[in-house]
Design an enzyme around this catalytic site. Sequence first.
Site: not given
Length: 109
Positions: A34, A37
């Site tokens: 991600c 993230c």
Amino acid sequence: MTTNKIIELNDSNFKKKVLEKKCLILVDFWANWCSPCKILMPILEDLSKEYINKIKIGKVDVEKNNYISKKYFIKSIPTLILFKNGIIKETKIGSISKSQLKNLFNNYI
């Protein structure tokens, strides 16, 4: 002691490290693949040092921790959940800036 580091949370330690603690804990639900993230991680590391005695920050890898991810209905990542004394106070989904996180923390400190 992990006071100024991000706490690694998982299905087996989540209850003890988050739900049974009498403090503020921000939990970051994330995954290795991600991009948002990864962008968020250095911000969380900075804030874990800046708020060292006020808030704890932990992260849950959703790929490795199915039970806890399903329990909190994690559908998108990053998802940040702020717990106080084991109770959910706020949930933020998606990218969030350092200043937005500081405002969130300051609402509960």
